[in-house]
Structure formats: structure tokens, C-alpha cells
Scaffold this active site. Structure first.
Site, PDB file in Angstrom:
ATOM      1  N   LYS A  97     -36.516  13.773  30.145  1.00  0.00           N
ATOM      2  CA  LYS A  97     -36.736  14.851  29.270  1.00  0.00           C
ATOM      3  C   LYS A  97     -38.006  15.491  29.367  1.00  0.00           C
ATOM      4  O   LYS A  97     -39.149  15.041  29.111  1.00  0.00           O
ATOM      5  CB  LYS A  97     -36.562  14.414  27.851  1.00  0.00           C
ATOM      6  CG  LYS A  97     -36.467  15.759  26.844  1.00  0.00           C
ATOM      7  CD  LYS A  97     -36.573  15.379  25.442  1.00  0.00           C
ATOM      8  CE  LYS A  97     -36.739  16.474  24.511  1.00  0.00           C
ATOM      9  NZ  LYS A  97     -37.259  16.410  23.140  1.00  0.00           N
ATOM     10  N   GLY A 158     -39.497  19.597  14.114  1.00  0.00           N
ATOM     11  CA  GLY A 158     -39.912  18.987  13.253  1.00  0.00           C
ATOM     12  C   GLY A 158     -39.845  20.210  12.254  1.00  0.00           C
ATOM     13  O   GLY A 158     -40.243  19.896  10.845  1.00  0.00           O
ATOM     14  N   ALA A 185     -34.601  20.328  18.735  1.00  0.00           N
ATOM     15  CA  ALA A 185     -35.643  20.483  17.919  1.00  0.00           C
ATOM     16  C   ALA A 185     -35.208  21.382  16.912  1.00  0.00           C
ATOM     17  O   ALA A 185     -34.607  22.549  17.109  1.00  0.00           O
ATOM     18  CB  ALA A 185     -36.782  21.287  18.748  1.00  0.00           C
ATOM     19  N   GLY A 186     -35.739  21.235  15.644  1.00  0.00           N
ATOM     20  CA  GLY A 186     -35.622  22.320  14.463  1.00  0.00           C
ATOM     21  C   GLY A 186     -34.588  22.054  13.652  1.00  0.00           C
ATOM     22  O   GLY A 186     -34.364  22.699  12.572  1.00  0.00           O
ATOM     23  N   ASN A 207     -34.490  13.899  15.833  1.00  0.00           N
ATOM     24  CA  ASN A 207     -35.360  12.715  15.499  1.00  0.00           C
ATOM     25  C   ASN A 207     -36.054  12.986  13.948  1.00  0.00           C
ATOM     26  O   ASN A 207     -35.600  12.151  13.241  1.00  0.00           O
ATOM     27  CB  ASN A 207     -36.708  12.682  16.444  1.00  0.00           C
ATOM     28  CG  ASN A 207     -37.369  11.328  16.596  1.00  0.00           C
ATOM     29  OD1 ASN A 207     -38.409  10.995  17.389  1.00  0.00           O
ATOM     30  ND2 ASN A 207     -37.339  10.485  15.539  1.00  0.00           N
ATOM     31  N   THR A 208     -36.810  13.648  13.813  1.00  0.00           N
ATOM     32  CA  THR A 208     -37.622  13.848  12.810  1.00  0.00           C
ATOM     33  C   THR A 208     -36.624  13.957  11.470  1.00  0.00           C
ATOM     34  O   THR A 208     -36.929  13.270  10.545  1.00  0.00           O
ATOM     35  CB  THR A 208     -38.508  15.116  12.500  1.00  0.00           C
ATOM     36  OG1 THR A 208     -39.377  15.187  13.769  1.00  0.00           O
ATOM     37  CG2 THR A 208     -39.316  15.213  11.297  1.00  0.00           C
TER      38      THR A 208
END
Length: 261
Positions: A97, A158, A185-186, A207-208
Site C-alpha cells: 500500500k 481520520g 480514508a475518511g 482503521n480509525t
């Protein structure tokens, strides 16, 4: 229908990160609850050495998942390429990645450096998963460089804002029908993941939103269901939005319908 990454088939359309969890055991439980078959791992964390690195890698191996190393934190082409080569040696995989970060506040990708690094790595035999913005020209350049997967963000890493440029993501899907597209992301809620799959995206990477939840294990399950719902809706065929109302119950033939001459 299964999901394909560089010739390998997977049933889950949810990819998950391995950072930020309250404890290693919660990380393991959350990944299992998500149903994810691909887990991203930072080389910086794994190569820390000593008992910490060995213990973390043992936990990942116990999950029986495919590892996707990333170049998180890299800010130059040289750094990203070097990190990718170290990851290939450490994890025994050509998958990477690819992240080349341009801005410390937004963590926005350096799109020029990203294309350059991707070109170098692909020539060296890597299968590249590039983290990029939702810009069509950037995505096209990555495909021209040899990427068979492109991973545009929904919003900054995040931020939990969800999809902030729906039209741009839809355009990417329309223009790159044969490329595996992953929203990366986001995303902050299962509904955000569902929206990405409803647009025809092949998968999402999180993830976050899971790791920082009050209950990461339950949240992982919620995202799994959101992804499944979004994909099912896309395959079933979503109705188009309308400017005017359309009655769900036919009025023709009812006692209260009158023809207008």
C-alpha cells in the site's frame, strides 16, 4: 461475486488496519469481527524490533489473513520506495500500500511523488495499492503506470467526514470500469461504507473509525454489515433520484381517481 486483487480472490470487501486499538487482544477480536481477509500493517511498527515487534507479528499470523504492508509516514519518493523494498523482504510479499504524504495537517498524498514511486515499484515487480485523492487525472496516471488497484480517499485520514466529493468518486468509477477501486480514508460510520459500495466501489479500507470506537469489536461488525448492505444494494440496482414525487401506490382505478378532459 468475489473481489479480485492482482489475481487473488477474496470474499470480504472490507480491508482493515491494525493500528490505534486499545490493546492487541481487542485488535484481534475486531479484525475477526469485521470478517476482513486483508490487514494493513505498518513496516515502522513491525520493524521496531525486540519483543514488541515479534509479539505483534505473532498476533497477525494467528488471524490467518493476507498482510498488506504500507509505507505510512513516508514523505519522499526515495523513502517510500526504500520502505516498500524493506517490507517485501520482511513480509515476503510483493503487495504494497503506497503512501507518499505531502501535508502534515491533512495527510494529503503527494500525487506527483505517488505516481513516480508507483512507476518505480511496478517496474521492480511490486503490486501497488496507491493511496490517492479523488482526482481523475491522478488515478488515470496511476493506471497508466501499471496499477490495477487505485485507492482514493473519501476525506482526509481520520476525519470521519465520509464522502465529501461524491461526484468525483462516481466519475472515477465510471471512467475506470475495469480497475479495482477501494475507498481509503475518511469514513467514520457504517453508512459511509455502504454509500461507497452503493457507488460501485469494490471495497473500503478502514482503521480509525473502528479502532477508536467505544467498542471496536461491535463497530467492526457494524462496518461489515454496512459493506455487505451497500454491495447488495448496488448489485440489486438502486433507483435513480427524482426531482418530483412518485406515488408508491397506483391511483389509476381507485374510487377517487377522475379523468381530466
Amino acid at each position: 461475486m468475489s473481489l479480485s486483487f492482482y489475481g487473488r480472490e477474496f470474499s470480504s470487501r472490507l480491508l482493515i488496519g491494525s493500528a490505534l486499538y486499545p490493546s492487541p487482544s481487542i485488535m484481534q477480536s475486531a479484525i475477526r469481527s469485521s470478517g476482513a481477509e486483508i490487514v494493513t500493517v505498518s513496516l515502522r511498527r513491525e520493524s521496531a524490533g525486540g519483543k514488541t515487534g515479534d509479539s505483534f507479528w505473532k498476533l497477525i499470523r494467528e488471524l490467518d489473513v493476507t498482510v498488506l504492508p504500507n509505507t505510512a509516514g513516508c514523505r519522499t519518493v526515495r523513502e517510500a520506495v526504500t520502505t516498500a523494498k524493506l517490507a517485501r523482504e520482511l513480509f515476503g510479499t510483493s503487495w504494497i500500500k503506497l503512501e507518499v504524504i505531502a501535508d502534515n495537517d491533512t495527510l494529503q498524498p503527494d500525487v506527483v511523488g505517488l505516481v513516480e514511486a508507483a512507476t518505480i515499484l511496478i517496474k521492480d515487480g511490486f503490486d501497488v495499492f496507491p493511496y490517492c485523492t479523488e482526482d481523475l487525472s491522478v488515478a488515470t496516471s496511476l493506471v497508466d503506470a501499471g496499477c490495477k488497484v487505485v485507492m482514493p480517499w473519501a476525506a482526509p485520514i481520520g476525519s470521519a467526514k465520509g464522502i465529501i466529493n461524491r461526484d468525483a468518486l462516481r466519475l472515477l468509477r465510471d471512467r475506470l470500469p475495469d480497475i479495482t477501486l477501494v475507498v481509503d480514508a475518511g469514513l467514520g460510520a457504517p453508512s459511509h461504507a455502504a454509500q461507497a459500495l452503493e457507488l460501485g466501489y469494490d471495497a473500503v479500507l478502514l482503521n480509525t473509525a473502528i479502532a477508536k470506537a467505544k467498542d471496536p469489536v461491535a463497530m467492526a461488525s457494524a462496518f461489515r454489515l454496512g459493506v455487505e448492505a451497500g454491495r447488495t444494494a448496488y448489485e440489486a440496482g438502486l433507483m435513480d433520484a427524482r426531482d418530483f414525487a412518485s406515488p408508491s401506490t397506483p391511483v389509476v382505478g381507485t374510487p377517487f381517481w377522475h379523468a381530466v378532459s
